[in-house]
Design a protein around this motif. Structure first.
Motif, PDB file in Angstrom:
ATOM      1  N   ILE A 116       0.820  -0.992  -0.247  1.00  0.00           N
ATOM      2  CA  ILE A 116       0.369  -0.160   0.025  1.00  0.00           C
ATOM      3  C   ILE A 116       0.898   1.041  -0.534  1.00  0.00           C
ATOM      4  O   ILE A 116       1.305   1.428   1.289  1.00  0.00           O
ATOM      5  N   TRP A 117       0.787   2.417  -0.804  1.00  0.00           N
ATOM      6  CA  TRP A 117       1.455   3.081  -0.842  1.00  0.00           C
ATOM      7  C   TRP A 117       0.259   4.690  -0.349  1.00  0.00           C
ATOM      8  O   TRP A 117      -0.836   4.838  -0.642  1.00  0.00           O
ATOM      9  N   HIS A 118       1.501   4.910  -0.572  1.00  0.00           N
ATOM     10  CA  HIS A 118       0.709   6.442   0.427  1.00  0.00           C
ATOM     11  C   HIS A 118       1.341   7.863  -0.460  1.00  0.00           C
ATOM     12  O   HIS A 118       2.740   7.847  -0.111  1.00  0.00           O
ATOM     13  N   TYR A 119       0.756   8.938  -0.159  1.00  0.00           N
ATOM     14  CA  TYR A 119       1.293   9.949  -1.531  1.00  0.00           C
ATOM     15  C   TYR A 119       0.850  11.127  -1.776  1.00  0.00           C
ATOM     16  O   TYR A 119      -1.014  11.639  -1.378  1.00  0.00           O
ATOM     17  N   ASP A 120       1.435  12.249  -2.116  1.00  0.00           N
ATOM     18  CA  ASP A 120       1.053  14.088  -1.921  1.00  0.00           C
ATOM     19  C   ASP A 120       0.261  14.409  -3.102  1.00  0.00           C
ATOM     20  O   ASP A 120       0.435  14.132  -4.224  1.00  0.00           O
ATOM     21  N   ARG A 121      -0.986  14.424  -2.373  1.00  0.00           N
ATOM     22  CA  ARG A 121      -1.912  14.635  -4.106  1.00  0.00           C
ATOM     23  C   ARG A 121      -1.290  15.475  -5.029  1.00  0.00           C
ATOM     24  O   ARG A 121      -2.002  15.224  -6.213  1.00  0.00           O
ATOM     25  N   ALA A 122      -0.494  16.897  -4.511  1.00  0.00           N
ATOM     26  CA  ALA A 122      -0.177  17.869  -5.206  1.00  0.00           C
ATOM     27  C   ALA A 122       1.517  16.571  -6.050  1.00  0.00           C
ATOM     28  O   ALA A 122       1.693  17.557  -6.612  1.00  0.00           O
ATOM     29  N   LEU A 123       1.454  15.708  -5.804  1.00  0.00           N
ATOM     30  CA  LEU A 123       2.444  14.800  -6.580  1.00  0.00           C
ATOM     31  C   LEU A 123       3.881  15.271  -6.579  1.00  0.00           C
ATOM     32  O   LEU A 123       4.144  15.074  -6.712  1.00  0.00           O
ATOM     33  N   ALA A 124       4.513  16.490  -5.344  1.00  0.00           N
ATOM     34  CA  ALA A 124       5.450  16.829  -5.464  1.00  0.00           C
ATOM     35  C   ALA A 124       6.721  16.168  -5.110  1.00  0.00           C
ATOM     36  O   ALA A 124       7.817  16.718  -5.464  1.00  0.00           O
ATOM     37  N   ALA A 125       6.230  15.247  -4.565  1.00  0.00           N
ATOM     38  CA  ALA A 125       7.567  14.414  -3.810  1.00  0.00           C
ATOM     39  C   ALA A 125       7.402  12.995  -3.882  1.00  0.00           C
ATOM     40  O   ALA A 125       5.872  12.373  -4.663  1.00  0.00           O
ATOM     41  N   PRO A 126       8.252  12.153  -4.081  1.00  0.00           N
ATOM     42  CA  PRO A 126       8.003  10.924  -4.402  1.00  0.00           C
ATOM     43  C   PRO A 126       7.452  10.019  -3.452  1.00  0.00           C
ATOM     44  O   PRO A 126       6.985  10.797  -2.439  1.00  0.00           O
ATOM     45  N   THR A 127       6.799   9.024  -3.927  1.00  0.00           N
ATOM     46  CA  THR A 127       6.362   8.068  -2.681  1.00  0.00           C
ATOM     47  C   THR A 127       7.076   7.069  -2.563  1.00  0.00           C
ATOM     48  O   THR A 127       7.489   6.288  -2.480  1.00  0.00           O
ATOM     49  N   LEU A 128       6.767   6.464  -0.420  1.00  0.00           N
ATOM     50  CA  LEU A 128       7.936   5.809  -0.292  1.00  0.00           C
ATOM     51  C   LEU A 128       8.025   4.162  -0.235  1.00  0.00           C
ATOM     52  O   LEU A 128       6.336   3.742  -0.297  1.00  0.00           O
ATOM     53  N   PHE A 129       8.422   3.477  -0.979  1.00  0.00           N
ATOM     54  CA  PHE A 129       8.810   1.876  -0.703  1.00  0.00           C
ATOM     55  C   PHE A 129       8.951   1.448   0.688  1.00  0.00           C
ATOM     56  O   PHE A 129      10.696   1.650   0.386  1.00  0.00           O
ATOM     57  N   SER A 130       8.248   1.578   1.842  1.00  0.00           N
ATOM     58  CA  SER A 130       9.596   1.492   3.286  1.00  0.00           C
ATOM     59  C   SER A 130      10.032   2.146   3.060  1.00  0.00           C
ATOM     60  O   SER A 130      10.386   3.647   3.094  1.00  0.00           O
ATOM     61  N   SER A 131      11.735   2.326   3.622  1.00  0.00           N
ATOM     62  CA  SER A 131      12.341   2.557   3.543  1.00  0.00           C
ATOM     63  C   SER A 131      13.581   2.153   2.717  1.00  0.00           C
ATOM     64  O   SER A 131      14.995   3.042   2.831  1.00  0.00           O
ATOM     65  N   ILE A 132      13.145   1.573   1.775  1.00  0.00           N
ATOM     66  CA  ILE A 132      13.921   0.810   0.748  1.00  0.00           C
ATOM     67  C   ILE A 132      14.617   2.030  -0.363  1.00  0.00           C
ATOM     68  O   ILE A 132      15.337   2.392  -0.477  1.00  0.00           O
TER      69      ILE A 132
END
Length: 314
Positions: A116-132
């Motif tokens: 499951i991914w959580h991300y900024d709706r403004a798409l301003a930052a990458p989304t994180l895959f745990s700490s990897i």
């Protein structure tokens, strides 16, 4: 000049089969703008609280809907429907999964997995895959298609010469795609929104994310396309090549097996480099790496390469 009337199509106006007998959900004029409300490729079967245990129970008769169809006045067989992607309205969450029996390496990965991914709706930052890893976001639609002249029903899962589930990651904001019209009105539908995907979508899923999509529909008369084509108006790179790539190859007389071996090689490399599980590496390959045909003329063997940007791990 047309005033670019705006129309809204609700996500409930969806279908799981392309069929030219479908009644139009909306009739528009060339040049009109159509806003598709939030589209969910799993029809609500997965949520931010879902886990891998939910994957085996999915109802696959309710997967990958296309929303529409839209009848475009004046569209005739032989024309091309020009679809311009104007805007995406992301939901802020998405998922990537390994679905048993599905994906390029289905035999290698028989067990379900889910991220499951959580991300900024403004798409301003990458989304994180745990700490990897940090995966950059670039929304696009997997399904963009018009109805075929052939009678009957056609699943929304594969692509066709009239479009459908193309899963082309470069069909993002500002891109124009041209689809060959085979029936009056074209009967256009879209679906399967993603936040990010590598070329190949090797595990079978990208960052699948519910979102809204706005497009402009226009016509090119008598284009007589045999297959879709598209035009980008800016570089397609996601600007993640500044640190280079890890690249694995597959070589042999069968393109599919060479492709599998290139992905297997990258999974092995990532598990060694980053101490991650093969399932995690496989999903990262699907959302962030690119499968390429590097050489297809030196018979009897072909070269397929898998490119993984090193920057996402920095």
């Amino acid at each position: 000049m047309h005033s670019n009337c705006k129309h809204t199509i609700h996500s409930a106006q969806q279908h799981f089969m392309f069929c030219n007998a479908h009644a139009p959900a909306k009739t528009v004029a060339p040049g009109d703008i159509v806003q598709f409300e939030e589209i969910d490729t799993m029809c609500g079967q997965l949520s931010p609280a879902s886990t891998a245990a939910d994957v085996p129970g999915l109802d696959f008769s309710r997967v990958n809907p296309a929303v529409g169809p839209v009848y475009v006045d004046g569209a005739e067989p032989g024309d091309a429907l020009k679809v311009t992607l104007l805007e995406f309205a992301p939901s802020g969450w998405g998922w990537t999964g390994i679905i048993p029996g599905f994906g390029l390496l289905a035999d290698d990965f028989p067990d379900p997995a889910l991220n499951i991914w959580h991300y900024d709706r403004a798409l301003a930052a990458p989304t994180l895959f745990s700490s990897i890893a940090k995966v950059p976001l670039r929304p696009f639609c997997g399904i963009l298609g018009v109805e075929q002249a052939a009678p009957g029903e056609f699943s929304t899962m594969p692509p066709y010469h009239t479009g459908g589930n193309l899963d082309l990651r470069d069909l993002t904001v500002g891109v124009d795609i041209y689809l060959p019209v085979e029936v009056p009105g074209a009967l256009f539908s879209l679906g399967d929104p993603h936040c990010a995907q590598g070329d190949g979508e090797v595990c079978g899923t990208a960052i699948e994310s519910p979102m809204g999509v706005t497009v402009k529909l226009d016509l090119v008369k008598a284009e007589n396309l045999k297959f879709p084509r598209f035009v980008t108006h800016e570089p397609v790179t996601r600007h993640i090549d500044s640190m280079g790539y890890e690249v694995a190859t597959g070589i042999g007389p069968d393109l599919m097996e060479a492709s599998r071996n290139a992905v297997r090689g990258m999974i092995e490399r990532l598990t060694r480099l980053h101490k991650i599980r093969p399932e995690e590496a496989y999903m990262l390959c699907s959302v962030a790496g690119d499968l390429r045909i590097s050489e297809i003329v030196d018979l009897p063997n072909f070269v397929v390469s898998f490119y993984m940007p090193r920057q996402i791990f920095a």
